[in-house]
Design an enzyme around this catalytic site. Structure first.
Site, PDB file in Angstrom:
ATOM      1  N   HIS A  97       0.818  -1.231   0.000  1.00  0.00           N
ATOM      2  CA  HIS A  97       0.000   0.000   0.000  1.00  0.00           C
ATOM      3  C   HIS A  97       0.838   1.261   0.000  1.00  0.00           C
ATOM      4  O   HIS A  97       0.488   2.222   0.658  1.00  0.00           O
ATOM      5  CB  HIS A  97      -0.920   0.056   1.237  1.00  0.00           C
ATOM      6  CG  HIS A  97      -1.804  -1.120   1.366  1.00  0.00           C
ATOM      7  ND1 HIS A  97      -2.574  -1.594   0.355  1.00  0.00           N
ATOM      8  CD2 HIS A  97      -2.038  -1.937   2.437  1.00  0.00           C
ATOM      9  CE1 HIS A  97      -3.245  -2.650   0.765  1.00  0.00           C
ATOM     10  NE2 HIS A  97      -2.930  -2.890   2.014  1.00  0.00           N
TER      11      HIS A  97
ATOM     12  N   ASN B 141      -0.780  -6.109 -12.388  1.00  0.00           N
ATOM     13  CA  ASN B 141      -1.218  -6.457 -11.039  1.00  0.00           C
ATOM     14  C   ASN B 141      -1.984  -7.777 -11.036  1.00  0.00           C
ATOM     15  O   ASN B 141      -1.769  -8.658 -10.202  1.00  0.00           O
ATOM     16  CB  ASN B 141      -2.099  -5.315 -10.503  1.00  0.00           C
ATOM     17  CG  ASN B 141      -2.192  -5.357  -8.992  1.00  0.00           C
ATOM     18  OD1 ASN B 141      -2.980  -6.125  -8.464  1.00  0.00           O
ATOM     19  ND2 ASN B 141      -1.371  -4.569  -8.325  1.00  0.00           N
TER      20      ASN B 141
ATOM     21  N   GLY C 127      -2.031   3.555  -5.327  1.00  0.00           N
ATOM     22  CA  GLY C 127      -2.076   2.492  -4.324  1.00  0.00           C
ATOM     23  C   GLY C 127      -1.955   1.162  -5.038  1.00  0.00           C
ATOM     24  O   GLY C 127      -1.930   1.111  -6.257  1.00  0.00           O
ATOM     25  N   CYS C 128      -1.906   0.078  -4.247  1.00  0.00           N
ATOM     26  CA  CYS C 128      -1.679  -1.209  -4.914  1.00  0.00           C
ATOM     27  C   CYS C 128      -2.916  -1.669  -5.667  1.00  0.00           C
ATOM     28  O   CYS C 128      -2.823  -2.544  -6.520  1.00  0.00           O
ATOM     29  CB  CYS C 128      -1.205  -2.260  -3.935  1.00  0.00           C
ATOM     30  SG  CYS C 128      -2.460  -2.773  -2.791  1.00  0.00           S
ATOM     31  N   THR C 129      -4.063  -1.090  -5.388  1.00  0.00           N
ATOM     32  CA  THR C 129      -5.251  -1.516  -6.123  1.00  0.00           C
ATOM     33  C   THR C 129      -5.642  -0.520  -7.191  1.00  0.00           C
ATOM     34  O   THR C 129      -6.624  -0.695  -7.887  1.00  0.00           O
ATOM     35  CB  THR C 129      -6.442  -1.706  -5.180  1.00  0.00           C
ATOM     36  OG1 THR C 129      -6.629  -0.482  -4.448  1.00  0.00           O
ATOM     37  CG2 THR C 129      -6.190  -2.828  -4.193  1.00  0.00           C
TER      38      THR C 129
END
Lengths: 860, 104
Positions: free
Chosen positions: A578, A698, A833-835
Site C-alpha cells: 500500500h 497487477n 495504491g496497490c489496487t
C-alpha cells in the site's frame, strides 16, 4: 530465452588433391589450351606437395582446428618452408588423402558416372570402411567396380570422360551424364561431384563435433559457387539436399543460396532468420570446394620457387539452432548490407558493412573484439601479388575508425593486431569468406575470452556479367544472453551460500550494496497482512538464509518510519504494501512462469508511470529494462503483452530503439513471431521483460504467484517489485496482503540484488539514455486523451502532510480530481495504491474531499 | 594492366588525342601503380595487351598524388578517398609514379 538463433558448431575439412591441381585447375587447363608446351606446365609437377607435407602445413592444421590463429600469428612469415605436427584429424574436421577422396566421390555419385579401376577401388574401400565417419555401409558402394584400366582409358579417349589420377596413375574416370548437354558434361559432373563430396565430408564431421542427432536437422543450405542442372534449367540446384542425403540427414530438406564469395554470409543470415522465425529449429549451412581454383596462383608460386599451395579441396558446415541457453547468438539485428545504391569506393563498402550496422546498435568499431572478413592465407596471396587480404581489410576498418575519431591514428597498427586475425584459409572463393573463424569464435565467446565478433562476406558479382555491382553482407555474433544471466545468478548464489546468516536479523556477509561493500539491510514495513505475524518471521528467516539482513518495521506509522530509515541509511531498501508512489513511478514485478520455471519481469504491476495508458506502457518498458539490467541481464529481451495499445507501444519502442536507445525485442514462441506476446508467451516467459499497463500487471502477479493456492496465498516469485521512475531515489519493493513467506523473502532477495546492481544509478543512466534517444518527443507523439479544457487553471492551496487516501477514481480522471479538490481549497496529491490510483489528502480533509469527489462523480 | 582496360585506353586515345586525356589510377600499391603507369606511357611491359609496343606517353597520375588531390573537392575526397589514403603506402606510390614519369 533471447529469441536469437545460436551458433551450435562448425566443421572444416580439406582433401589434398595434387593430381586434380594438374588436371582440373583452370589455370592449368587454360595453359594447356593456350600454350601446351609451356615451361610452367613442365615445371609444375616438381612443385606439388606430398600428403604428409600438406598435413604438416600450419595453415591447414589451423583450418581443421588442431592449431589456432594465434599459433599462426606467432609463426614467422612465410609458412610454406616450415613444418608443424601433421595430424590428419582435428577438432573441427580432417585432411583427407586424394585416394580416399576419389572413393568418396564415387560414394556421392548416384547416377553411376564414376568408374574406378577395380584394384584401386578395393584398396580404397577397405580404408573408407575403417573411416569412423564413412564406414562399411557407405564404402560398400565401391564393390560395384568391375572396370579395368584399359576400359577407363577408352572412356577417356573415346567418350570424353574426365580422367581421375592418383600419384600420376589413371585410377578412374567420370563419364558424361548426357551426350549433348554441356551442363551434364564429364567436366561439369566431376566439378559438381567434387563439391558435393567435400560438402558431405564436412557434414559428417559437423554431426560428429556437435553431437546433434542427424535426423533432427530440418533444413540444409548450400552456399558453394557451383551450379547443377541440365540444359533446360542450368542452375536448377539443390546441392544441399543431395549432400544431406549422403550424409544421412534424413529429416532435412534444403536449398542453395548463391552470392559468389559472400554466399556463406548470406546463407548464415538466412539460416539464423529461419530459426529465429521459428520456421525450423536446426538449420545447417554447408559448402564444398572447387576444382577450378586448384593451383589458381600456381604460375606465381612456381616462378618464385614455392610449392603449389592451392592443392586442397576445402569444405565447411555450420550448425544454427534455436537458443540452447549457451551457444553464441547470431545478432540478426546487427546486419550490414552493401546495397544497390551503396557505391563501390572502399570507404562506402566498409561503411555499409561495418560502421552502419554498428551505429544502429550503438556500438563503436572497437566494441567488436575480432573481425573476420576474407580470411585468405597470405602465404598463398602475397607471392601472387594480391597482398595480405585480411590485413588490408583490417587497415581499412581501422582507418575508418580513425576518420570517425574512435581510435587515434597512431593506434592503427595496434588495432590491426588486436582486432584482426592472420589468414589461414585456402583461396577457394567462398571458403575463406568470413566463415573459417566461426569454430574458434564459438569457443572464444563461450569461454568469455571474446564478447563479440563480426563476420563479413564480400562477393564480386561482376564475374557473372549480370551486373557491375560489388556485394557484401555482415553480421555480429555475441555471447548468449541466457548464459550470461545464469553466470550472474550463479555468482550471486555462490556468494549467498557462503553466508552463515540463519537468524532473524543476523548479518549475511555476501549480499552487499554496490560501491560500498557493506551488507544489504532491508526493512519490511508490515501492516495489514492477511497472513499473520508468523509469515513475516518465516520470511525473515528465509531471507537470512540467503545472507540478507532484514529488520521488521512494525506499528501504525510503519511507512513513515520506513521512509526515515531509508533517508538516514539505517536500511538500504524496503519491502512494504500500500505504498503510494508519485505519478511517474511504477513497480516492476517478477514472477516464476510455469512452462519452464523461468523468471519474468512484469513491467509494471502497481503505480502509474503516466496517466495515459500507452505512454505508461512505453515508460514501463524502460523501467523493466532497468530492473533486469540492475539484476545482471546485460541485454534483456522485451516483449509487449497483447493488450489494448500494444501496437502503439511497439511503434513507440521501435522509434526509441532506432533513436539510439537499443531495445532487444523478444520473439513470440508462436509461429507468427513478433514482439507482441500472447498468453502462451506469458506462460513460457518468451521475453525477459513483459510490458503491460500496471493494472494488467497487477492481475498477472496475482495469477502467477497464487494460482496453485487458489488465490488467498501468494506462494512463489519475487512480488510486485521496486518502484522505478524519473528522480525516484529509493528502493521500495511492493508485496500484497496475500504475500506468503517465500514471496516476501523473494522480495527481500530481489531488493538485495537490485542494490548490488546499483539500481538507482542504472535507472538514472537508462532514463537519461532513453531521453537522449528522444523519449519525451516520442511520448508527446502519443495522443493524450483530452482533459476537460473548460476547467481554468487552478491555484494550488498550501501544501500539507497527506496521509489519507481516496481510492476508486479512474486513472484518466485522477489529475482532474486533484484539480477539483484544489478548487475547493483542499490540498491534494495524486498517487498510486496497490489496487489502483488514489488521491492523497490530509486526515482532516478526508470526509469533505470524499463528499466533493462523490458529488462530481469521481467516486461512487 | 587488365587487357580490357588497355583496349579502352587505346580507344579513348584515338577518340580524344593525347592532349585531352589524363589517366587516373587507383591501384592499391606502388608496384601495381607503376606497372599501369608504364603501360599507358611507354607501353605494356608484359607484351600481352593492345598497348604492347605502343608508347602513348599519356599524362598519368595516382588519385593519392598531391597534384590530383589539390584538384578534387575536399568534401568529395574526404568521402571517397581519405580512408584508403590512410591505408595505402602513398609515399611508395608517388615514388613509383615519379620513376615512370622521369623516363618520359
Amino acid at each position: 530465452m533471447s529469441g536469437y538463433a545460436v551458433l551450435g558448431g562448425a566443421s572444416y575439412t580439406l582433401a589434398h588433391t595434387p593430381d586434380m591441381v594438374l588436371h582440373n585447375g583452370t589455370t592449368q587447363t587454360t595453359e594447356r589450351v593456350v600454350n601446351p608446351e609451356s615451361e610452367y606446365l613442365k615445371e609444375l609437377p616438381n612443385h606439388l606437395r606430398s600428403y604428409e607435407e600438406a598435413l604438416s602445413y600450419l595453415p591447414n592444421q589451423v583450418y581443421i582446428g588442431n592449431k589456432t590463429p594465434e599459433d599462426l600469428a606467432q609463426m614467422e612469415f612465410p609458412y610454406y618452408d616450415k613444418k608443424t605436427d601433421g595430424n590428419r584429424t582435428g577438432k573441427f574436421g580432417e585432411i583427407m588423402s586424394q585416394s580416399e577422396f576419389i572413393g568418396l566421390i564415387q560414394i556421392c555419385d548416384v547416377f553411376d558416372v564414376v568408374k574406378l579401376e577395380k584394384g584401386f577401388a578395393q584398396t580404397i574401400k577397405q580404408t573408407l570402411a575403417e573411416h569412423p565417419l564413412i564406414g562399411a555401409e557407405r564404402a560398400a558402394v565401391l564393390d560395384k567396380n568391375e572396370t579395368d584400366e584399359a576400359e577407363i582409358q577408352r572412356l577417356v579417349m573415346e567418350e570424353e570422360a574426365e580422367p581421375l589420377y592418383d600419384g600420376g596413375t589413371l585410377v578412374g574416370a567420370v563419364k558424361r551424364a548426357h551426350d549433348i548437354d554441356v551442363n551434364l558434361s564429364a567436366h561439369v559432373m566431376l566439378e559438381n561431384l567434387v563439391t558435393k563430396a567435400s560438402s558431405v565430408l564436412s557434414l559428417l564431421h559437423l554431426v560428429q563435433t556437435t553431437g546433434i542427432d542427424p535426423g533432427s536437422i530440418e533444413y540444409v543450405i548450400d552456399c558453394c559457387e557451383e551450379a547443377c542442372g541440365d540444359m533446360n534449367q542450368r542452375g536448377g540446384g539443390n546441392f544441399a539436399k543431395a549432400a544431406a542425403e549422403i550424409a544421412g540427414l534424413t529429416g532435412a530438406s534444403g536449398s542453395d543460396v548463391r552470392g559468389f564469395c559472400a554466399g556463406p554470409a548470406h546463407a548464415l543470415i538466412d539460416a539464423a532468420s529461419l530459426v529465429q522465425a521459428g520456421t525450423f529449429r536446426a538449420v545447417v549451412v554447408t559448402a564444398g570446394g572447387c576444382t577450378a581454383k586448384l593451383g589458381m596462383n600456381g604460375k606465381d608460386h612456381v616462378k618464385k620457387g614455392l610449392p603449389v599451395l592451392e592443392d586442397c579441396i576445402a569444405g565447411f558446415s555450420v550448425l544454427i539452432t534455436a537458443d540452447d541457453g549457451q551457444s553464441p547468438q547470431i545478432r540478426t539485428d546487427i546486419v550490414g548490407r552493401h546495397t544497390v545504391g551503396t557505391g563501390s569506393s572502399p570507404q562506402a563498402v566498409i561503411e555499409s558493412l561495418v560502421t552502419d550496422p554498428l551505429d544502429k546498435a550503438g556500438l563503436k568499431i572497437t566494441d567488436i573484439d575480432k573481425y573476420s572478413p576474407e580470411m585468405q592465407n597470405p602465404d598463398i596471396t602475397k607471392p601472387a601479388g594480391a597482398g595480405n587480404v585480411p590485413e588490408a581489410n583490417y587497415k581499412m576498418i581501422g582507418a575508418l575508425g580513425v576518420k570517425r575519431g574512435e581510435i587515434e591514428r597512431k593506434q592503427l597498427v595496434e588495432f590491426v593486431q588486436s582486432h584482426g586475425l592472420t589468414g589461414w584459409a585456402p583461396t577457394q572463393g567462398h571458403i575463406p569468406s568470413g566463415v573459417p573463424y566461426l569454430g574458434f569464435a564459438r569457443e572464444d565467446i563461450m569461454s568469455g575470452r571474446l564478447q563479440r565478433v563480426m563476420i563479413i562476406g564480400k562477393g564480386s558479382l561482376f564475374l557473372g556479367r549480370m551486373t557491375n555491382l560489388f556485394d557484401g553482407i555482415s553480421f555480429v555474433i555475441d555471447g548468449n544472453a541466457a548464459a550470461k544471466a545464469a553466470e550472474t545468478s550463479d555468482a550471486a548464489a555462490k556468494e549467498q551460500t557462503t553466508s552463515t546468516g540463519a537468524g532473524l536479523t543476523e548479518a549475511g556477509s555476501a549480499a552487499t550494496v554496490a560501491g560500498t561493500g557493506t551488507p544489504v539491510r532491508i526493512g519490511i514495513a508490515a501492516s495489514g497482512s492477511e497472513q499473520g505475524p508468523e509469515e513475516y518471521a518465516e520470511a525473515i528467516r528465509l531471507a537470512g538464509e540467503k545472507g540478507i539482513q532484514v529488520v521488521l518495521i512494525d506499528g501504525e506509522n510503519a511507512h513513515e518510519e520506513m521512509e526515515s530509515m531509508l533517508e538516514s541509511g539505517q536500511i538500504d531498501g524496503a519491502v512494504t504494501m500500500h505504498y503510494p508512489f508519485p505519478i511517474g513511478v511504477s513497480t516492476v514485478g517478477k514472477v516464476v512462469t510455469p512452462a519452464k520455471g523461468r523468471g519474468m519481469y512484469l513491467a509494471t504491476t502497481t503505480g502509474t508511470a503516466d496517466t495515459d495508458r500507452v505512454r505508461a506502457m512505453v515508460r514501463n518498458a524502460v523501467y523493466g529494462i532497468i530492473a533486469a539490467k540492475a539484476e545482471g541481464i546485460a541485454e534483456p529481451t522485451v516483449g509487449i503483452a497483447n493488450i489494448d495499445g500494444a501496437r502503439q507501444c511497439e511503434k513507440a519502442l521501435i522509434q526509441l530503439s532506432e533513436g539510439g536507445y537499443p531495445i532487444r525485442f523478444a520473439g513470440s514462441s508462436r509461429e507468427d513471431g513478433g514482439c507482441i506476446m500472447r498468453g502462451n508467451d506469458l506462460l513460457q516467459a518468451s521475453a525477459d521483460v513483459m510490458v503491460m499497463d500496471s493494472l494488467t500487471g497487477n492481475l498477472m502477479v496475482k495469477i502467477f504467484s497464487a494460482y496453485a493456492t487458489g488465490g488467498g496465498y501468494e506462494s512463489t516469485g519475487w512480488g510486485y517489485g521496486p518502484g522505478i521512475g524519473e528522480d525516484f531515489d529509493k528502493v521500495i519493493m511492493i508485496i500484497s496482503r496475500a504475500s506468503g513467506a517465500p514471496q516476501i523473502a523473494g522480495a527481500c532477495e530481489y531488493a538485495a540484488r537490485l542494490l548490488k546492481g546499483d539500481v538507482l544509478n542504472v535507472a538514472k543512466s537508462e532514463i537519461a539514455a532513453a531521453k537522449k534517444a528522444g523519449l519525451d518527443d516520442i511520448l508527446d507523439g502519443i495522443s493524450r486523451p483530452k482533459l476537460d479544457q473548460a476547467e481554468e487553471a487552478v491555484a494550488m492551496p498550501a501544501a500539507e502532510v497527506v496521509t489519507a487516501q481516496i481510492a476508486g477514481i479512474e486513472v484518466m480522471d485522477l489529475e482532474d480530481a486533484v484539480q477539483k479538490l484544489w478548487k475547493e481549497n483542499i490540498y491534494a496529491e495524486s498517487g498510486m495504491g496497490c489496487t489502483g490510483p488514489v488521491v492523497l489528502i490530509s486526515e482532516g480533509n478526508l470526509e469533505r474531499a470524499k463528499d466533493i469527489l462523490r458529488g462530481s462523480g469521481y467516486i461512487k | 594492366m587488365d587487357l580490357e582496360n588497355q583496349k579502352r585506353v587505346l580507344e579513348y586515345y584515338e577518340q580524344y588525342g593525347k592532349d585531352d586525356l589524363v589517366i587516373l589510377l587507383g591501384a592499391a600499391e606502388g608496384e601495381a601503380a607503376g606497372l599501369a603507369a608504364e603501360t599507358v606511357t611507354l607501353g605494356d611491359p608484359t607484351y600481352a595487351g593492345p598497348l604492347a609496343g605502343v608508347s602513348l606517353g599519356l599524362d598519368v597520375y595516382h588519385i593519392c598524388e598531391p597534384e590530383v588531390k589539390a584538384e578534387v573537392d575536399e568534401a568529395v575526397y574526404d568521402e571517397q578517398i581519405s580512408m584508403m589514403e590512410m591505408v595505402l603506402d602513398v609515399d611508395d606510390i608517388i615514388s613509383e609514379m615519379n620513376a615512370i614519369r622521369e623516363q618520359l
